[in-house]
Design an enzyme around this catalytic site. Structure first.
Site, PDB file in Angstrom:
ATOM      1  N   ASP A 102      -0.552  -3.853  -5.668  1.00 30.42           N
ATOM      2  CA  ASP A 102      -1.398  -2.329  -6.505  1.00 30.42           C
ATOM      3  C   ASP A 102      -3.261  -2.439  -6.791  1.00 30.42           C
ATOM      4  O   ASP A 102      -3.350  -3.584  -7.603  1.00 30.42           O
ATOM      5  CB  ASP A 102      -0.651  -1.293  -7.630  1.00 30.42           C
ATOM      6  N   ASP A 125       9.336   8.895  -7.668  1.00 32.70           N
ATOM      7  CA  ASP A 125       8.960   7.904  -8.939  1.00 32.70           C
ATOM      8  C   ASP A 125       9.644   9.235  -9.681  1.00 32.70           C
ATOM      9  O   ASP A 125       9.222  10.110 -10.091  1.00 32.70           O
ATOM     10  CB  ASP A 125       7.800   8.082  -9.502  1.00 32.70           C
TER      11      ASP A 125
END
Length: 240
Positions: A8, A129
């Site tokens: 990330d 998500d």
């Protein structure tokens, strides 16, 4: 089952978050390409990369990093975060990215998903998500009224073949994946499901393999050392 180590990116740096909270940002590595090359050396074939700045600001912020990793790591790279237009999708895919992940767009601009899938087929994945089963968007900063399995069904009808599912309450916690929600997702659709969030050790990988998942994303567990990539790959191959 494929294993996708995760990188990330925030402020050009490799970081991890706790439950998607930007105030918990923790630097975990210096150089994205060097980190990717270390994963390649350990046997990885795929890499999962997220533009956290892009997810928050709704436009790509770290594209050069991703394209550089794709060009020089020898890994197949999938990228998500801040992808809100067909032009951005095309720029990534023509630049060497293997698969683009559409997240917030699946809720806010489903026509973009339809168009992308028509144009690029299985090189488009959708990231779902969820928190308490409800889909979150815009870098997980906003909620929605959409239940995760309902969105998955809609995306399958649009032709999406791969779904990446994250239980936000598990992400970065090393507390194990949400097997019950993953199972519900597998019952709702026939898409390839990649599990993300909460994976801690090789027993979690074994459980996902036994559940018939298509893939698993490993982040904090690799950086903290509770799981080695070699062990993850071994379990994902169904070996002891």
């Amino acid at each position: 089952m494929i294993i996708l180590p995760a990188i990330d990116i925030k402020d050009k740096t490799c970081v991890r978050l706790y439950k998607g909270d930007f105030s918990t940002v923790e630097k975990v590595a210096e150089d994205p390409l060097e980190t990717a090359l270390s994963f390649k050396q350990e046997g990885a074939e795929w890499l999962h990369m997220v533009d956290l700045d892009g997810a928050k600001d709704a436009l790509p912020k770290n594209r050069d990093i991703f394209l550089n990793v794709a060009a020089h790591s020898g890994l197949k790279v999938e990228v998500g975060g801040g992808i809100r237009s067909l032009d951005t999708v095309e720029a990534y895919l023509s630049g060497g990215i293997s698969r683009v992940i559409l997240g917030s767009a699946a809720v806010k601009d489903p026509e973009l998903v339809f168009s992308a899938v028509r144009e690029y087929g299985n090189r488009i994945a959708v990231g779902i998500d969820a928190k308490d089963g409800m889909v979150a968007v815009e870098g997980w900063l906003d909620g929605s009224e959409v239940y995760f399995t309902d969105l998955a069904v809609q995306m399958e009808k649009a032709g999406v073949e791969t779904i990446i599912f994250t239980d936000i309450s598990k992400d970065g916690t090393l507390s194990g994946p949400n097997l019950s929600q993953l199972s519900a997702l597998q019952k709702a659709v026939s898409c390839n499901i990649i599990a993300s969030g909460g994976i801690s050790d090789r027993k979690d990988i074994r459980a996902l393999y036994q559940a018939g998942l298509y893939g698993a994303i490993c982040g904090k567990s690799l950086y903290r050392g509770t799981l080695t990539l070699r062990d993850a790959l071994t379990e994902a191959a169904g070996k002891e």
